[in-house]
Scaffold this motif. Structure first.
Motif, PDB file in Angstrom:
ATOM      1  N   SER A 274       0.816  -1.215   0.000  1.00 36.45           N
ATOM      2  CA  SER A 274       0.000   0.000   0.000  1.00 36.45           C
ATOM      3  C   SER A 274       0.849   1.263   0.000  1.00 36.45           C
ATOM      4  N   GLN A 275       2.092   1.177   0.465  1.00 37.04           N
ATOM      5  CA  GLN A 275       2.980   2.336   0.458  1.00 37.04           C
ATOM      6  C   GLN A 275       3.568   2.604  -0.923  1.00 37.04           C
TER       7      GLN A 275
ATOM      8  N   GLU B  92      -6.914 -10.359   0.763  1.00 32.54           N
ATOM      9  CA  GLU B  92      -6.284  -9.140   1.277  1.00 32.54           C
ATOM     10  C   GLU B  92      -5.352  -8.520   0.238  1.00 32.54           C
TER      11      GLU B  92
ATOM     12  N   THR C  43      -5.810  -4.809  -1.556  1.00 35.18           N
ATOM     13  CA  THR C  43      -4.735  -3.813  -1.548  1.00 35.18           C
ATOM     14  C   THR C  43      -4.390  -3.378  -2.967  1.00 35.18           C
ATOM     15  N   ARG C  44      -4.346  -4.325  -3.880  1.00 34.67           N
ATOM     16  CA  ARG C  44      -3.957  -4.016  -5.267  1.00 34.67           C
ATOM     17  C   ARG C  44      -4.935  -3.060  -5.932  1.00 34.67           C
TER      18      ARG C  44
ATOM     19  N   LEU D 123       2.378   1.196  -4.107  1.00 37.05           N
ATOM     20  CA  LEU D 123       1.494   1.174  -5.275  1.00 37.05           C
ATOM     21  C   LEU D 123       1.095   2.565  -5.763  1.00 37.05           C
TER      22      LEU D 123
ATOM     23  N   ARG E   9      -7.198  -1.067  -4.418  1.00 38.45           N
ATOM     24  CA  ARG E   9      -7.654   0.055  -3.592  1.00 38.45           C
ATOM     25  C   ARG E   9      -7.269   1.384  -4.239  1.00 38.45           C
TER      26      ARG E   9
ATOM     27  N   ASP F 259       2.000  -9.615  -0.709  1.00 35.39           N
ATOM     28  CA  ASP F 259       2.502  -8.616   0.230  1.00 35.39           C
ATOM     29  C   ASP F 259       3.055  -9.339   1.458  1.00 35.39           C
TER      30      ASP F 259
END
Length: 397
Positions: free
Chosen positions: A84-85, A181, A185-186, A87, A188, A102
Motif C-alpha cells: 500500500s505504500q 487481502e 490492496t492491489r 502502489l 484500492r 505482500d
C-alpha cells in the motif's frame, strides 16, 4: 559487498527490462521516495529483482518512458513488503501489477509480532538486514553506494521470503485470506482529496474564531502552493506548529510576524512577504470558514453508554468475542476486522442475523473471509445484548 549501479540511460534500461522478461517466477518490487523532503510522493528509485535476472535499480526521474518495465513484468506476480505504500507511486508511472503478494500483510495474517521487513526476513530466512537509510532523501543525486546496497537488499531476499510465507499461510489454512487481502490492496483507490485539507494542520485546535481560522486557511494554502512550486515538503518550509504560533501571536505587521520567535523553518523569513500576504487575505476575506465541521464520525466508545446504551451493550459483547476469534486465528484483531467496522454495525445494526450483518460489513468494505469468520459471532453477541436488555426491563417491572 556487491557494487550496484543506478540505471538511468535508455540502453541500460532496455537491456535490464529484457533480462527481467527472461527471468523466472515472481518479481520483487520496491520503491524509494523522498517523503519529508519533497512535496510529491513520486518514486525516485525503483528496485526490481527476479530469479534468473538479478537486481536492478532504476531511476524513474531520468528515464522518460518507463513502459518497457511494465511490459517486462506484465502478467507475473509482483512481491512487495507493505504494497500500500508503494502502489500509489507506481500508479503515477502507470506501473500497475495484475497480481501481488505482500509479505508484510502475510506476516500480519500469520500472527508475527513484528512485521517490518528486517524482522520478517530474519524470522523466515535467518538473515539480518541493516536499515540505516530508510529515512534518507532519495531525490539525492548521485545516490551514495551504501544507499544502493540498502535499496538492493530490500528486494534481493523478498522472493525467498514470499515462498516461506506462502508455505506458512497454506499450513495455517490462510491462503485464501491472504489472496483476498492482497487483491483488496492491489485495487484500492487513493482516498478522495479532503474538501478542506488545511484543517489537518497540527495544533489547529488551539485556534479560535472564524477570522483566525481564515488566516490559518490562507497560510496553509500559501505554503502548499510554494511547496509544490519548489518541490519541498511543506513541513520543511514552515512547520505546522510555527504557523499556529504565528496565528496565536496576532501580529499587526510584517515586522511583528518576523519577530515571532516560534515562527521558524527554512522559508519563514525568506518568504516573509508571502506569509504576511496570507495574513492580510485571511483578515480581509468575507468567505469565513465554519468553526465547527459536521462529521459522520461516531462518538468515542466511552460516550456510548450515555448516547446510545443499546449500541454500547452490543459493542461490549461483540468486541471481546471478535478479539477471541482473532486470538484463535493467531492474527491481530484489526486484520480480522477493523474496530471501525465493528463500531459501525454496533452503532446502527442492520439486524441480528449473520446474513444482515454480513451484508452490512460487505458494504463497509470487509472481505469475504472476514465476513465468514466474524458475522456469526457478531450476530450472536447482538442477540445476547437484546436478550439481556429485555431481561433487565422485565426485572425492573
Amino acid at each position: 559487498m556487491t557494487d550496484y549501479e543506478v540505471i538511468d540511460t535508455l540502453d541500460a534500461f532496455l537491456a535490464a527490462c529484457a533480462a527481467l522478461a527472461d527471468g523466472d517466477g515472481p518479481a520483487a518490487v520496491d520503491v524509494e521516495r523522498a517523503s519529508g523532503f519533497r512535496y510529491s510522493q513520486r518514486a525516485y528509485l525503483i528496485q526490481v529483482f527476479r530469479r534468473g535476472s538479478g537486481v536492478f535499480l532504476f531511476d524513474p526521474i531520468a528515464i522518460d518512458d518507463i513502459s518497457p518495465l511494465r511490459e517486462a513484468l506484465d502478467g507475473i506476480e509482483w512481491v512487495f513488503h507493505a504494497a500500500s505504500q508503494d502502489l500509489p507511486s507506481l500508479r503515477e508511472l502507470d506501473l500497475v501489477p495484475t497480481e501481488i503478494f505482500d509479505t508484510e500483510l502475510a506476516g500480519r495474517l500469520l500472527g508475527f509480532e513484528r512485521v517490518g521487513l528486517s524482522a520478517v526476513v530474519e524470522r523466515t530466512l535467518g538473515i539480518t538486514l541493516a536499515k540505516e537509510h530508510s529515512a534518507a532523501d532519495w531525490s539525492t543525486r548521485p545516490l551514495p553506494e551504501p544507499w544502493l546496497e540498502y535499496a538492493a537488499l530490500d528486494v534481493l531476499h523478498l522472493i525467498d521470503v514470499r515462498d516461506a510465507l506462502a508455505a506458512e499461510l497454506e499450513e495455517q489454512g490462510k491462503t485464501r485470506f491472504a489472496a483476498e487481502e492482497f487483491e483488496a490492496t492491489r485495487v484500492r483507490l487513493p482516498k478522495p482529496a479532503r474538501e478542506e485539507p488545511w484543517r489537518r494542520m497540527g495544533g489547529l485546535h488551539q485556534v479560535r474564531g472564524a477570522r483566525n481560522l481564515a488566516v490559518a486557511r490562507e497560510l496553509w494554502n500559501a505554503r502548499e502552493a510554494y511547496a509544490q512550486e519548489v518541490d519541498v515538503s511543506p513541513g520543511r518550509l514552515v512547520p505546522d506548529r510555527s504557523m499556529v504560533a504565528a496565528i496565536l501571536a496576532q501580529p499587526t505587521s510584517k515586522n511583528a510576524l518576523a519577530a515571532v520567535s516560534a515562527f521558524t523553518g527554512r522559508a519563514s523569513r525568506t518568504q516573509l512577504d508571502r506569509w504576511w500576504a496570507a495574513f492580510e487575505r485571511g483578515r480581509a476575506t468575507e468567505d469565513l470558514p465554519r468553526e465547527r465541521v459536521p462529521s459522520d464520525a461516531l462518538p468515542p466508545p466511552r460516550a456510548w453508554a450515555d448516547r446510545n446504551p443499546e449500541a454500547d451493550a452490543r459493542l461490549k459483547l461483540a468486541r471481546p468475542a471478535v478479539e477471541k476469534l482473532a486470538e484463535e486465528l493467531h492474527m491481530p484483531t484489526e486484520n480480522l476486522l477493523t474496530p471501525e467496522m465493528l463500531r459501525r454495525v454496533a452503532w446502527n445494526p442492520p439486524g441480528t442475523t449473520p446474513e444482515a450483518i454480513g451484508a452490512a460489513l460487505a458494504d463497509l468494505g470487509a472481505r469475504r473471509w472476514q465476513i465468514e469468520q466474524t458475522a456469526q459471532t457478531i450476530a450472536a453477541s447482538f442477540v445476547e445484548a437484546v436478550q439481556s436488555s429485555e431481561e433487565a426491563s422485565a426485572d425492573a417491572s
